[in-house]
Motif scaffolding. Structure first.
Motif, mmCIF file in Angstrom:
data_model
loop_
_atom_site.group_PDB
_atom_site.id
_atom_site.type_symbol
_atom_site.label_atom_id
_atom_site.label_comp_id
_atom_site.label_asym_id
_atom_site.label_seq_id
_atom_site.Cartn_x
_atom_site.Cartn_y
_atom_site.Cartn_z
ATOM 1 N N LEU A 16 0.855 -1.184 0.000
ATOM 2 C CA LEU A 16 0.000 0.000 0.000
ATOM 3 C C LEU A 16 0.896 1.241 0.000
ATOM 4 N N PRO A 17 0.392 2.373 -0.528
ATOM 5 C CA PRO A 17 1.228 3.574 -0.604
ATOM 6 C C PRO A 17 1.424 4.225 0.752
ATOM 7 N N CYS A 18 2.616 4.775 0.935
ATOM 8 C CA CYS A 18 2.875 5.546 2.138
ATOM 9 C C CYS A 18 2.046 6.826 2.093
ATOM 10 N N PRO A 19 1.331 7.175 3.163
ATOM 11 C CA PRO A 19 0.497 8.395 3.131
ATOM 12 C C PRO A 19 1.280 9.680 2.899
ATOM 13 N N GLN A 20 2.596 9.656 3.110
ATOM 14 C CA GLN A 20 3.375 10.880 2.988
ATOM 15 C C GLN A 20 4.136 10.970 1.659
ATOM 16 N N CYS A 21 4.805 9.904 1.227
ATOM 17 C CA CYS A 21 5.604 9.956 -0.002
ATOM 18 C C CYS A 21 5.058 9.079 -1.107
ATOM 19 N N ARG A 22 4.019 8.287 -0.863
ATOM 20 C CA ARG A 22 3.356 7.438 -1.855
ATOM 21 C C ARG A 22 4.210 6.260 -2.293
ATOM 22 N N GLU A 23 5.329 5.999 -1.605
ATOM 23 C CA GLU A 23 6.129 4.816 -1.923
ATOM 24 C C GLU A 23 5.388 3.563 -1.429
ATOM 25 N N PRO A 24 5.503 2.445 -2.175
ATOM 26 C CA PRO A 24 4.807 1.223 -1.729
ATOM 27 C C PRO A 24 5.408 0.696 -0.422
ATOM 28 N N ALA A 25 4.551 0.268 0.441
ATOM 29 C CA ALA A 25 4.966 -0.270 1.750
ATOM 30 C C ALA A 25 4.092 -1.461 2.081
#
Length: 315
Positions: free
Chosen positions: A75-84
């Motif tokens: 899922l995307p990080c809420p701050q940088c949108r990187e997948p996590a």
């Protein structure tokens, strides 16, 4: 070697206050904008409250009482949108300790001022109450991280709000440059049109003056020719009248002479034979001496004028 310890001096209090405010900002969750509570870190390195990240990653339709079961897909990080990966969340105990200390010793005024400053105030989502930090390009509106995971936005193109604003500003600036270029072209075209129109009007005014001057000269020439011809006609009329009067006077004298001779012939013819024979020769000789009159020629009065004048009248 300088001693290590708290700084003292006139600016020590302000510096400590600024440091405390900066430290409190570093220990604040970017989702709830409060000091961390049970902070966890995702794979990209950003940290959030466990409850906040779970609420952001919660699947649509799941109730509040549902078990917070971590999804398997990234899922995307809420701050940088990187997948996590939600399964890789790690507790951040050091950040939790710092947040606890700040919660115990932080200055309420500083925290309140930070929260109430225009930079820290975020417009909340009307549906979820989360800050509007994302922008949906398909719907053309700002959304929160929870809206981003909803089914209606799952297939949409979503950008961070700051990036969307920057792209929109760049697009407007490019359009503004095009409009400025078009405006300059139209201004130049209008200036050229005005210059050509003024030059054409100037040429037309000069041509109008030339035509007026030429026709004025032509009118003066025609008036002069009219006066000259009328004067010549008047002169010829006087000459014709004078010649006619002379011819009439001459014809009158000839007619009178012929009338007298005719009367004498009649008287001679009525005399007795002897007298008639004696006067016959004298009367006959007088008729021969009279001859033809010297009056106007059969062609009319114009033939009695000079050749140049006669041709002018007969044209």
């Amino acid at each position: 070697m300088a001693a290590v310890g708290p700084r003292t001096g006139p600016g020590a209090g302000a510096e400590a206050l600024a440091l405390a405010a900066e430290l409190q900002g570093e220990a604040t969750c970017s989702i709830c904008l409060e000091l961390f509570r049970d902070p966890v870190s995702v794979e990209c390195g950003h940290s959030f409250c466990r409850a906040c990240i779970a609420r952001c990653w919660q699947r649509p339709g799941a109730g509040a009482a549902a078990a917070p079961r971590a999804p398997l897909c990234p899922l995307p990080c809420p701050q940088c949108r990187e997948p996590a990966r939600p399964s890789q969340l790690r507790p951040n105990r050091q950040l939790a300790a710092v947040a606890a200390l700040l919660r115990r010793f932080s200055l309420p005024a500083v925290a309140r001022e930070e929260r109430e400053s225009p930079e820290a105030v975020a417009i909340g989502c009307a549906q979820h109450g989360e800050p509007l930090k994302l922008y949906c390009q398909d719907d053309g509106r700002a959304i929160c991280v929870v809206c981003d995971r909803a089914r209606e936005h799952r297939a949409h193109a979503v950008l961070p709000l700051e990036e969307a604003v920057q792209e929109a500003k760049e697009l407007l600036e490019s359009r503004l440059k095009v409009l400025k270029k078009d405006l300059e072209d139209y201004e130049m075209f209008r200036s050229t049109e005005e210059k050509e129109s003024k030059e054409l009007l100037k040429q037309m005014a000069a041509e109008r003056e030339n035509v007026g001057a030429e026709f004025q000269a032509l009118r003066a020439f025609l008036v002069e020719q009219e006066g000259r011809l009328l004067g010549r006609l008047e002169e010829l009329s006087r000459e014709v009248t004078q010649k006619q009067n002379e011819n009439l006077a001459q014809l009158g004298g000839e007619i009178t002479q012929l009338s007298k001779l005719s009367s004498q012939i009649k008287e001679t013819a009525c005399k007795p034979d002897l007298d008639f024979l004696q006067e016959f020769k004298n009367t006959l000789s007088r008729t021969v001496l009279v001859g033809l009159p010297q009056g106007p020629c059969p062609a009319g009065a114009a033939m009695c004028l000079p050749p140049s004048q006669a041709q002018f009248l007969l044209r």
